[in-house]
Design an enzyme around this catalytic site. Structure first.
Site, PDB file in Angstrom:
ATOM      1  N   LYS A  49      -0.660 -31.177 -11.253  1.00 42.26           N
ATOM      2  CA  LYS A  49      -1.477 -32.311 -10.871  1.00 42.26           C
ATOM      3  C   LYS A  49      -0.738 -33.621 -11.130  1.00 42.26           C
ATOM      4  O   LYS A  49      -1.133 -34.677 -10.663  1.00 42.26           O
ATOM      5  CB  LYS A  49      -2.770 -32.320 -11.693  1.00 42.26           C
ATOM      6  CG  LYS A  49      -3.616 -31.086 -11.561  1.00 42.26           C
ATOM      7  CD  LYS A  49      -4.762 -31.145 -12.580  1.00 42.26           C
ATOM      8  CE  LYS A  49      -5.415 -29.816 -12.728  1.00 42.26           C
ATOM      9  NZ  LYS A  49      -6.230 -29.756 -13.965  1.00 42.26           N
ATOM     10  N   GLY A  50       0.342 -33.542 -11.905  1.00 41.31           N
ATOM     11  CA  GLY A  50       0.995 -34.769 -12.375  1.00 41.31           C
ATOM     12  C   GLY A  50       1.509 -35.683 -11.282  1.00 41.31           C
ATOM     13  O   GLY A  50       1.628 -36.885 -11.479  1.00 41.31           O
ATOM     14  N   ASP A  84       6.287 -34.939 -10.483  1.00 43.25           N
ATOM     15  CA  ASP A  84       6.246 -36.105 -11.366  1.00 43.25           C
ATOM     16  C   ASP A  84       7.533 -36.254 -12.174  1.00 43.25           C
ATOM     17  O   ASP A  84       8.146 -37.320 -12.180  1.00 43.25           O
ATOM     18  CB  ASP A  84       5.011 -36.059 -12.285  1.00 43.25           C
ATOM     19  CG  ASP A  84       4.858 -34.744 -13.030  1.00 43.25           C
ATOM     20  OD1 ASP A  84       5.718 -33.842 -12.874  1.00 43.25           O
ATOM     21  OD2 ASP A  84       3.877 -34.601 -13.783  1.00 43.25           O
ATOM     22  N   ASP A 139      12.545 -32.485 -15.990  1.00 41.54           N
ATOM     23  CA  ASP A 139      12.877 -32.441 -17.415  1.00 41.54           C
ATOM     24  C   ASP A 139      13.872 -31.292 -17.620  1.00 41.54           C
ATOM     25  O   ASP A 139      15.059 -31.451 -17.343  1.00 41.54           O
ATOM     26  CB  ASP A 139      11.573 -32.274 -18.203  1.00 41.54           C
ATOM     27  CG  ASP A 139      11.746 -32.401 -19.706  1.00 41.54           C
ATOM     28  OD1 ASP A 139      12.867 -32.684 -20.155  1.00 41.54           O
ATOM     29  OD2 ASP A 139      10.767 -32.214 -20.439  1.00 41.54           O
ATOM     30  N   LYS A 147      14.405 -37.248 -16.434  1.00 41.95           N
ATOM     31  CA  LYS A 147      14.749 -37.370 -17.851  1.00 41.95           C
ATOM     32  C   LYS A 147      16.234 -37.068 -18.046  1.00 41.95           C
ATOM     33  O   LYS A 147      16.749 -36.077 -17.516  1.00 41.95           O
ATOM     34  CB  LYS A 147      13.894 -36.416 -18.690  1.00 41.95           C
ATOM     35  CG  LYS A 147      12.446 -36.854 -18.777  1.00 41.95           C
ATOM     36  CD  LYS A 147      11.722 -36.139 -19.900  1.00 41.95           C
ATOM     37  CE  LYS A 147      10.246 -36.498 -19.896  1.00 41.95           C
ATOM     38  NZ  LYS A 147       9.481 -35.762 -20.907  1.00 41.95           N
ATOM     39  N   PHE A 169       8.297 -38.155 -24.231  1.00 42.49           N
ATOM     40  CA  PHE A 169       7.143 -37.655 -23.484  1.00 42.49           C
ATOM     41  C   PHE A 169       6.326 -38.855 -23.043  1.00 42.49           C
ATOM     42  O   PHE A 169       6.027 -39.741 -23.837  1.00 42.49           O
ATOM     43  CB  PHE A 169       6.296 -36.723 -24.349  1.00 42.49           C
ATOM     44  CG  PHE A 169       5.337 -35.898 -23.539  1.00 42.49           C
ATOM     45  CD1 PHE A 169       5.710 -34.671 -23.018  1.00 42.49           C
ATOM     46  CD2 PHE A 169       4.056 -36.376 -23.269  1.00 42.49           C
ATOM     47  CE1 PHE A 169       4.832 -33.930 -22.235  1.00 42.49           C
ATOM     48  CE2 PHE A 169       3.168 -35.641 -22.491  1.00 42.49           C
ATOM     49  CZ  PHE A 169       3.553 -34.415 -21.979  1.00 42.49           C
ATOM     50  N   VAL A 170       5.968 -38.864 -21.744  1.00 47.53           N
ATOM     51  CA  VAL A 170       5.252 -40.020 -21.207  1.00 47.53           C
ATOM     52  C   VAL A 170       3.954 -39.605 -20.520  1.00 47.53           C
ATOM     53  O   VAL A 170       3.806 -38.451 -20.096  1.00 47.53           O
ATOM     54  CB  VAL A 170       6.143 -40.815 -20.208  1.00 47.53           C
ATOM     55  CG1 VAL A 170       7.275 -41.520 -20.919  1.00 47.53           C
ATOM     56  CG2 VAL A 170       6.666 -39.902 -19.104  1.00 47.53           C
ATOM     57  N   ASP A 190      -0.077 -36.516 -17.669  1.00 45.85           N
ATOM     58  CA  ASP A 190      -1.091 -36.328 -18.703  1.00 45.85           C
ATOM     59  C   ASP A 190      -0.525 -35.752 -19.986  1.00 45.85           C
ATOM     60  O   ASP A 190       0.590 -35.219 -20.025  1.00 45.85           O
ATOM     61  CB  ASP A 190      -2.167 -35.366 -18.201  1.00 45.85           C
ATOM     62  CG  ASP A 190      -1.665 -33.924 -18.166  1.00 45.85           C
ATOM     63  OD1 ASP A 190      -0.606 -33.684 -17.554  1.00 45.85           O
ATOM     64  OD2 ASP A 190      -2.309 -33.051 -18.774  1.00 45.85           O
ATOM     65  N   ARG A 245      -4.090 -39.699 -17.531  1.00 40.33           N
ATOM     66  CA  ARG A 245      -3.594 -39.723 -16.142  1.00 40.33           C
ATOM     67  C   ARG A 245      -3.948 -41.031 -15.456  1.00 40.33           C
ATOM     68  O   ARG A 245      -3.272 -41.482 -14.546  1.00 40.33           O
ATOM     69  CB  ARG A 245      -4.240 -38.597 -15.315  1.00 40.33           C
ATOM     70  CG  ARG A 245      -3.697 -37.226 -15.568  1.00 40.33           C
ATOM     71  CD  ARG A 245      -4.136 -36.286 -14.434  1.00 40.33           C
ATOM     72  NE  ARG A 245      -4.181 -34.913 -14.890  1.00 40.33           N
ATOM     73  CZ  ARG A 245      -3.123 -34.113 -14.977  1.00 40.33           C
ATOM     74  NH1 ARG A 245      -1.934 -34.564 -14.662  1.00 40.33           N
ATOM     75  NH2 ARG A 245      -3.249 -32.871 -15.392  1.00 40.33           N
TER      76      ARG A 245
HETATM   77  P1  IMP Z   1      10.399 -29.081 -16.704  1.00 43.77           P
HETATM   78  O1  IMP Z   1       9.955 -27.743 -16.208  1.00 43.77           O
HETATM   79  O2  IMP Z   1      10.803 -29.043 -18.160  1.00 43.77           O
HETATM   80  O3  IMP Z   1      11.439 -29.752 -15.853  1.00 43.77           O
HETATM   81  O4  IMP Z   1       9.126 -30.006 -16.724  1.00 43.77           O
HETATM   82  C1  IMP Z   1       8.574 -30.462 -15.593  1.00 43.77           C
HETATM   83  C2  IMP Z   1       7.064 -30.510 -15.671  1.00 43.77           C
HETATM   84  O5  IMP Z   1       6.595 -30.667 -17.011  1.00 43.77           O
HETATM   85  C3  IMP Z   1       6.610 -31.711 -14.920  1.00 43.77           C
HETATM   86  O6  IMP Z   1       6.287 -31.369 -13.599  1.00 43.77           O
HETATM   87  C4  IMP Z   1       5.432 -32.185 -15.720  1.00 43.77           C
HETATM   88  O7  IMP Z   1       4.258 -31.591 -15.217  1.00 43.77           O
HETATM   89  C5  IMP Z   1       5.673 -31.710 -17.114  1.00 43.77           C
HETATM   90  N1  IMP Z   1       6.290 -32.763 -17.946  1.00 43.77           N
HETATM   91  C6  IMP Z   1       7.572 -32.868 -18.355  1.00 43.77           C
HETATM   92  N2  IMP Z   1       7.767 -33.965 -19.077  1.00 43.77           N
HETATM   93  C7  IMP Z   1       6.573 -34.582 -19.116  1.00 43.77           C
HETATM   94  C8  IMP Z   1       6.135 -35.803 -19.725  1.00 43.77           C
HETATM   95  O8  IMP Z   1       6.876 -36.549 -20.362  1.00 43.77           O
HETATM   96  N3  IMP Z   1       4.816 -36.102 -19.550  1.00 43.77           N
HETATM   97  C9  IMP Z   1       3.945 -35.329 -18.842  1.00 43.77           C
HETATM   98  N4  IMP Z   1       4.333 -34.185 -18.254  1.00 43.77           N
HETATM   99  C10 IMP Z   1       5.628 -33.816 -18.400  1.00 43.77           C
HETATM  100 MG    MG Z   2       4.324 -31.175 -13.026  1.00 49.21          MG
END
Ligand code: IMP
Ligand code: MG
Length: 176
Positions: free
Chosen positions: A39-40, A95, A98, A126, A147-148, A154, A160
């Site tokens: 949903k982000g 969104d 990471d 990131k 973390f944001v 959220d 959100r």
């Molecule tokens: P990854 O799988 O570690 O790349 O993370 C990606 C997903 O984790 C994103 O689509 C977000 O939904 C969530 N996420 C990662 N970092 C943050 C953050 O700082 N705030 C909120 N959601 C995050």
């Molecule tokens: Mg996401």
């Protein structure tokens, strides 16, 4: 827990038309299918599509991997795409990039469904080592590892609605 604004509403308002213009030019002459990762990405997705000012086909995918501020490392597709992707030029909109685990999973899901091309557009990148080697074709802003929340992002369902993006400062002694 404290929130520190890191990207203002004004910065977001200025950056999105720039991204949209880049995407519009790159996909000129091609039909474009945008898949938003819920949903982000929702706020970003809507603002981006409004600014694209060209026809697009839109679908959504729901993927979740986070609990509190730490990844479970196991992305789950809770709602798959609902349209036939064969032969389509797809742009995935998410969104945050990471660790890359989530986008890696979504990319596989989309490629397996026969998309002709797959691009990635994220609001936030990131600057951390990736677990899965993913690069975004379009990125709004770079962040360190913090973390944001806000503008759709959220923390366990909260914040959100903030119109800007804020870093979360957790009190290690009081995680509530
Ligand atoms: P990854 O799988 O570690 O790349 O993370 C990606 C997903 O984790 C994103 O689509 C977000 O939904 C969530 N996420 C990662 N970092 C943050 C953050 O700082 N705030 C909120 N959601 C995050
Ligand atoms: Mg996401």
């Amino acid at each position: 827990m404290k929130l520190h604004p890191v990207i203002s509403e004004e910065q977001i308002r200025r950056r999105i038309p720039e991204l949209a213009s880049q995407i519009r030019s790159d996909y000129a002459g091609r039909e474009l299918t945008i898949i938003g990762a819920m949903k982000g990405s929702l706020f970003f997705l809507v603002d981006l599509i409004r600014n694209l000012d060209r026809p697009v086909c839109v679908d959504l995918i729901s993927v979740s991997s986070y609990r509190w501020t730490a990844t479970t490392g196991k992305p789950e597709i809770q709602m798959p795409v609902s349209i036939d992707l064969r032969g389509r030029h797809v742009l995935i909109v998410d969104d945050v990039l990471d660790t890359g685990l989530t986008l890696g999973h979504v990319l596989c899901h989309v490629r397996e469904r026969g998309a002709e091309s797959v691009g990635v557009c994220v609001l936030l990148i990131k600057k951390v080592p990736r677990t899965v080697d993913i690069e975004a074709d379009y990125g709004g802003f770079e962040l360190d590892g913090e973390f944001v929340v806000g503008y759709g992002l959220d923390l366990d369902g909260a914040h959100r609605d903030l119109p800007y993006i804020a870093a979360v400062e957790t009190d290690q002694n009081n995680p509530c």
